[in-house]
Design a protein around this motif. Structure first.
Motif, short mmCIF file in Angstrom:
data_model
loop_
_atom_site.label_atom_id
_atom_site.label_comp_id
_atom_site.label_asym_id
_atom_site.label_seq_id
_atom_site.Cartn_x
_atom_site.Cartn_y
_atom_site.Cartn_z
N ALA A 1 -3.59 7.16 10.41
CA ALA A 1 -4.73 6.34 9.98
C ALA A 1 -4.19 5.02 9.43
O ALA A 1 -2.99 4.88 9.15
CB ALA A 1 -5.55 7.08 8.93
N ALA A 2 -5.08 4.06 9.26
CA ALA A 2 -4.65 2.72 8.84
C ALA A 2 -3.88 2.75 7.53
O ALA A 2 -2.88 2.05 7.36
CB ALA A 2 -5.87 1.81 8.72
N GLU A 3 -4.31 3.59 6.60
CA GLU A 3 -3.66 3.64 5.29
C GLU A 3 -2.29 4.31 5.33
O GLU A 3 -1.56 4.30 4.33
CB GLU A 3 -4.56 4.34 4.26
CG GLU A 3 -4.98 5.74 4.64
CD GLU A 3 -6.30 5.78 5.38
OE1 GLU A 3 -7.05 6.76 5.18
OE2 GLU A 3 -6.59 4.83 6.13
N GLU A 4 -1.93 4.91 6.47
CA GLU A 4 -0.63 5.58 6.60
C GLU A 4 0.37 4.74 7.39
O GLU A 4 1.48 5.19 7.68
CB GLU A 4 -0.82 6.93 7.30
CG GLU A 4 -1.67 7.90 6.51
CD GLU A 4 -2.02 9.15 7.31
OE1 GLU A 4 -1.70 10.26 6.84
OE2 GLU A 4 -2.61 9.00 8.40
N ARG A 5 0.02 3.53 7.72
CA ARG A 5 0.86 2.68 8.56
C ARG A 5 2.25 2.47 7.95
O ARG A 5 3.26 2.54 8.64
CB ARG A 5 0.16 1.33 8.76
CG ARG A 5 0.91 0.35 9.65
CD ARG A 5 0.05 -0.87 9.91
NE ARG A 5 0.74 -1.85 10.73
CZ ARG A 5 0.17 -2.96 11.18
NH1 ARG A 5 -1.09 -3.21 10.88
NH2 ARG A 5 0.86 -3.82 11.91
N ASN A 6 2.30 2.22 6.64
CA ASN A 6 3.60 1.99 6.00
C ASN A 6 4.48 3.24 6.02
O ASN A 6 5.71 3.15 6.10
CB ASN A 6 3.40 1.52 4.56
CG ASN A 6 2.85 0.11 4.48
OD1 ASN A 6 3.00 -0.68 5.42
ND2 ASN A 6 2.20 -0.22 3.38
N PHE A 7 3.85 4.42 5.94
CA PHE A 7 4.61 5.67 6.01
C PHE A 7 5.30 5.78 7.38
O PHE A 7 6.45 6.20 7.47
CB PHE A 7 3.70 6.88 5.80
CG PHE A 7 3.01 6.92 4.46
CD1 PHE A 7 3.53 6.24 3.37
CD2 PHE A 7 1.84 7.64 4.29
CE1 PHE A 7 2.91 6.27 2.13
CE2 PHE A 7 1.21 7.70 3.06
CZ PHE A 7 1.74 7.00 1.98
#
Length: 255
Positions: free
Chosen positions: A204-210
């Motif tokens: 998901a968008a909020e997991e991009r940095n992970f």
């Protein structure tokens, strides 16, 4: 313990990392000073390695694979998907491709329970294992999964430590871990002992940095694939164009 000759610490990095160092030292003080210590782990950070070597006399390190790398027999894919569509995507992939034994990782205990119920509503036999489950319930869920009466095992990271199942063909990161070394451990549940396996990460968008952290650690570019629930908003999760993948990589006949 006076006659103990060999001490084995499995998942050593996790025991040390989670603060069990004082408990381990209490045990060490009860053991004979002359013995052999063996420490096993899929991942070792520099800090944990230094701590481990401080507990062992004249240690020898044996690495069967380079640090923080996935087995080359694991095919890795990223599926950009809106957070609300993750369950629908998982259900679609399982049913469309007739997956038989799927290990799914959830970030939280509540999420594992919720996902298990949602899969059951779609006619997919699933079980959850996590820290709130008693040992008997965990053992039964694992046994049912191995025997095939449970098609999907939904696990949190702590509960999944030490799981060894020969025929797990697919590992799903329903939630991408915020620690990249956890990702390496997760996908190592498939493609064991030289077999082949597939790992999907729902991003998901909020997991991009992970995802970026995982690629930096493993020094791998994980391919992005199209799927039924692909959308422009989902594309923003990775910032990359996806490409279609033939159906064959998604399927592994269980014999």
């Amino acid at each position: 313990f006076d006659e103990l000759e060999v001490l084995v610490l499995d998942e050593a990095d996790r025991m040390l990392d989670m603060g069990f160092i004082h408990d381990i030292r209490k045990i060490l003080n009860l053991l004979p000073p002359v013995r052999q210590n063996l420490m096993f782990s899929a991942t070792f950070s520099a800090d944990i390695r230094q701590l481990a070597k401080g507990m062992i006399n004249d240690p020898v390190e044996i690495s069967v694979t380079p640090r923080n790398t996935a087995a080359p027999t694991v095919k890795q894919w990223v599926c950009p998907v809106d957070k609300k569509q993750k369950t629908a995507l998982l259900t679609h992939l399982i049913l469309e491709n007739e997956w038989v034994q799927v290990l799914v990782f959830s970030r939280t205990k509540h999420g594992a329970n919720k996902l298990t119920k949602q899969l059951a509503q779609k006619g997919i036999n699933a079980a959850a294992i996590h820290g709130n489950k008693g040992q008997g319930a965990r053992t039964k869920a694992l046994a049912d999964f191995k025997q095939g009466s449970v098609r999907v095992l939904v696990a949190t990271d702590i509960a999944a430590r030490g799981i060894h199942i020969d025929d797990v063909s697919h590992v799903i990161n329903y939630d991408i871990p915020n620690s990249p070394d956890v990702y390496v451990h997760r996908i190592g549940r498939t493609a064991r002992a030289g077999t082949e396996g597939t790992a999907f990460s729902f991003c998901a968008a909020e997991e991009r940095n992970f995802l970026h952290d995982i690629e930096a650690l493993t020094r791998q570019h994980i391919e992005v694939v199209e799927h039924k629930f692909h959308s422009n908003s989902a594309k923003n999760a990775t910032g990359r164009d996806a490409k279609p993948v033939p159906k064959k990589p998604f399927v592994r006949n269980m014999t």
